[in-house]
Structures are given as C-alpha cells and as structure tokens.
Write a protein that holds these residues in place. Structure first.
Motif, short mmCIF file in Angstrom:
data_model
loop_
_atom_site.label_atom_id
_atom_site.label_comp_id
_atom_site.label_asym_id
_atom_site.label_seq_id
_atom_site.Cartn_x
_atom_site.Cartn_y
_atom_site.Cartn_z
N UNK A 1 0.90 -1.24 -0.06
CA UNK A 1 -0.06 0.09 -0.11
C UNK A 1 0.80 1.19 0.07
N UNK A 2 0.50 2.18 -1.04
CA UNK A 2 1.22 3.41 -1.06
C UNK A 2 2.53 3.27 -1.48
N UNK A 3 3.15 2.23 -1.96
CA UNK A 3 4.61 1.79 -2.31
C UNK A 3 4.63 1.03 -3.77
N UNK A 4 3.57 0.41 -4.11
CA UNK A 4 3.64 -0.35 -5.16
C UNK A 4 2.34 -0.57 -5.74
N UNK A 5 2.20 -0.67 -7.29
CA UNK A 5 0.95 -1.01 -7.78
C UNK A 5 0.75 -2.63 -7.84
N UNK A 6 -0.39 -3.12 -7.47
CA UNK A 6 -0.76 -4.68 -7.67
C UNK A 6 -1.55 -4.94 -8.58
N UNK A 7 -1.16 -6.07 -9.65
CA UNK A 7 -2.21 -6.40 -10.51
C UNK A 7 -2.60 -7.70 -10.24
N UNK A 8 -3.58 -8.10 -9.80
CA UNK A 8 -4.08 -9.23 -9.66
C UNK A 8 -4.94 -9.96 -10.42
#
Length: 425
Positions: free
Chosen positions: A201-208
């Motif tokens: 959170x607030x550090x990387x974009x997650x693509x799930x």
C-alpha cells in the motif's frame, strides 16, 4: 528485401498454443474426440455440473447490440460487476465500488494488455512459474522493464509479504501475479493476501489476475472466492487492479467477456486505450451476462463449481499416486496440477520429452518450461527450474480425464517407470 519482411514467427504463439500445434501434427485436429487434452487452459463447458445454472443457448440482440459499444463496456454490465464485488467482498465497508471502478474488456489477455499500455516507466515484477501468455505480453511494451521473480519448490511456490518487501526495496513499483496461481494450483489465502496488500500500500501497484478465484478448495467448498477486493481500504486510493471474467469461473471461455476493477483514474485510462487496442467488448454478450452476476446466483454457482472440481482434483491425485508419482503438494485451487517428473527415467523426465511421449498416446500436457517466463530471453530455458515439470489440467470432463490418465499410465509402462508400476490400459 527479406521474404515476409517484418514477420517474427517466434512471437506467434504461447506455450499452450504451441502444444496444440504439435498435437495437430499427430492428428489431433482431424480427430479431437480421440484425444485427451490435459493441457487445456479452460474448464468443461457442459451443463451437467450438479447445482450449476444452465448456460444460455441463444441471445436476443437489441438495437443497442447492433451499435459500437463503449470501449469501457456498457454501463449496466459495469454496474453488475461493481455490485457483485460489493456484495461478496465489500460488505460493511465504507468504501464501495461504483460502475466507474469497472472496465469491461474482451477477454483476460486484452485486459492485461490494456493495463500494460497505461503503465509508465517502472520495474514490473512477476513471479515464476506463472501464466504462459504473460511472457509475450510483457515483451510487447518498452515503457517498463519486466523482472522475473523465481518462487521456490521448498516454499510450495507461495508468494508472501517478505518476498514483496524484497522486491519493493530493490525498486519494483508494479507487481503482477495470478492468485490462485497458474500453473501450480496454489493460492494465497485471505490472511496472506492482506499482509501483501498492507506491504504494498502506497509503495507499489498490484495487478491481481484472479481468473481462477472461483476454484477455491480451502473453505470446504462453501462458495467463497478469495479476492484482493476484501482487503482494499479505499477503492480509489489503493493501487490494486483486479482482473477476472466469465471465462473460468462461469465456464464461458468462448464469450470473451472479462473485467478490470480498480481506482477510477486507472479505469478511465484503461477504458480509453481500448479505442486503439481492441475496440471494446461484444455488446450483446455483455447484455446477456448482466443477469448472471446476481450475487446470490453467483454464490450458488461457486458452491457447485468447487465441489465438482475438487472431486476431479481428488481423482487425478489418487490416480497419479497409484502410478507411483510423488507429488510435491496437493493443489488447493485452480484446475491444474504441477507434476514433478524428476523421478522418471531420463528419457521422459523433462517436460518436453514427457510431452512428446504423451503425444504418442493421444494425450496433451504442457511442458513446464513454458511457465518459466523469460521476456528478454536472458537465459537458456533448459536451465530452468521448471524443466522437469508438466502442467496437468483437470479442466476437461471426467471421461477425458480418465482417458488421459490411462494414457499417462501407458507412457510409464512403456518406459518401465517406477519399476513397471504403471498399469497398461
């Protein structure tokens, strides 16, 4: 001037398609009914699963359905997807999805390509082994650098928060993963997923990639779908993009209806880029899909799906153990089994050789090296940790599963594997 200037045949197909093309050379295309395709990446589509709703056999086409549709999807379909996620994953939470948090796309690959098209300069980390099509998709774009992250057999190929933290510390700002995982059949549960999302959170974009979310055997087949949507704090602030669709858990791969769920700003961009990438989704099929997504209907469907495919998993595991295989673990999701061949005779103990031997018995599996993603071709796949594996699918009907496992037994018998333990059929 070269013949066929501009054509790069090496970019033509994914590993799964390659296996089918090799099977065509052995007669699969002429008489597919005689074959057992344990390489297929789709579930059975028939209506004979107990408790499952019957699929439409015809579709009424409205006047709207004759027109071009919005590249982000029709509003009623976007609303239906948002309502489903709110009912199953956001109940009691202040932050709720709206139709503006949903983009309808023509299949999972199209959705992932749209996401990739809107990513800026970034290191994109993805875990191996994973979905074969990632390899080609990630190599199409130059705006980001794709970095493979190996998972270990000793860890049951699990992703965990410490692994995510390591990647963030070395500068990875976008992370792509399937959960449940293709090809290993392993899933990060709700607790582990929440830890990963808290870390990112607030550090990387997650693509799930959650296409196999319905195939969850960890909650006693009660219809629960594990999703990153459960752990999002703010649907417009948390950089989490979720992709799913009708393909796997609704067993409608031919419809090519999928969706991306995420923050409005991302979704607006993903919807817009469809205008130059794929033109948008088929409108009549979207209209027909809306009523399928009623949350109570979906819950009942997931219960039926999970019972049926868990039974098939148990059958495949039992047969393979009887043949003499030692399984690294029992899959807790998807309809795949990651089969270790290292104990077999040398002639068939790697994925490619085993695949060729299976073709002689009219059985298709997928060699493991195709799941060792290598977009920049930096290393020899024969050095791959996936080299001694194949993916076995229990997506096909029970009749085809039985025939396919009978074929595997014949391969073992022919090569005197496990001291001749494989039974001839």
């Amino acid at each position: 001037h070269k013949a066929h200037a501009g054509l790069d045949p090496s970019r033509a197909s994914t590993g799964v398609v390659w296996t089918s093309e090799r099977a065509y050379e052995h007669g699969f295309l002429d008489h597919p009914e005689e074959w057992a395709n344990l390489g297929q990446g789709a579930p059975e589509v028939e209506d004979d699963i107990k408790g499952s709703f019957p699929r439409p056999t015809h579709i009424d086409i409205t006047m709207t359905g004759r027109e071009y549709g919005p590249t982000a999807g029709i509003k009623s379909m976007r609303e239906a997807v948002a309502n489903l996620y709110n009912a199953h994953h956001r109940k009691g939470k202040d932050s709720q999805y709206s139709w503006e948090n949903v983009c309808i796309v023509p299949g999972g690959r199209a959705g992932l390509i749209r996401i990739a098209a809107v990513l800026g300069n970034a290191y994109l980390g993805f875990f191996i082994p994973d979905y074969t099509a990632y390899n080609e998709m990630l190599s199409l774009f130059r705006s980001f650098s794709a970095i493979p992250i190996p998972l270990s057999k000793e860890d049951d190929y699990h992703i965990h928060a410490d692994k995510i933290l390591d990647e963030i510390k070395r500068g990875t700002s976008v992370i792509l993963t399937s959960n449940p995982r293709n090809p290993t059949g392993k899933m990060v549960g709700s607790t582990g997923l929440a830890e990963i999302q808290d870390m990112a959170r607030n550090r990387a974009t997650l693509i799930m990639d959650e296409f196999y979310g319905g195939y969850n055997y960890t909650t006693d087949c009660d219809g629960t779908v594990i999703s990153a949507a459960d752990n999002i704090h703010d649907v417009n602030a948390d950089d989490v993009l979720i992709i799913d669709g009708l393909t796997k858990r609704f067993r409608l791969p031919g419809w090519r209806i999928a969706w991306v769920v995420g923050p409005k700003e991302f979704i607006k961009a993903i919807g817009s880029c469809g205008s130059y990438l794929d033109g948008g989704c088929n409108v009549p099929f979207q209209e027909a899909a809306v009523k399928m997504l009623e949350p109570n209907n979906v819950r009942k469907e997931m219960v039926a799906l999970q019972h049926h495919f868990r039974d098939k998993r148990d059958y495949v595991v039992k047969r393979l153990k009887e043949m003499g295989f030692t399984l690294d673990y029992i899959p807790d999701s998807t309809f795949y089994l990651w089969l270790n061949l290292v104990e077999l005779p040398q002639a068939i103990n790697d994925g490619l050789s085993f695949f060729e031997a299976c073709l002689e018995e009219k059985v298709i599996v997928v060699p493991g090296i195709f799941f060792d993603l290598n977009p920049s071709k930096r290393r020899d796949l024969f050095d791959s940790p996936c080299h001694h594996y194949v993916r076995v699918s229990y997506g096909p009907s029970m009749a085809h599963l039985t025939a396919g496992l009978d074929g595997l037994e014949r391969v073992l018998k022919k090569h005197d594997a496990f001291g001749g333990k494989g039974k001839s059929s």
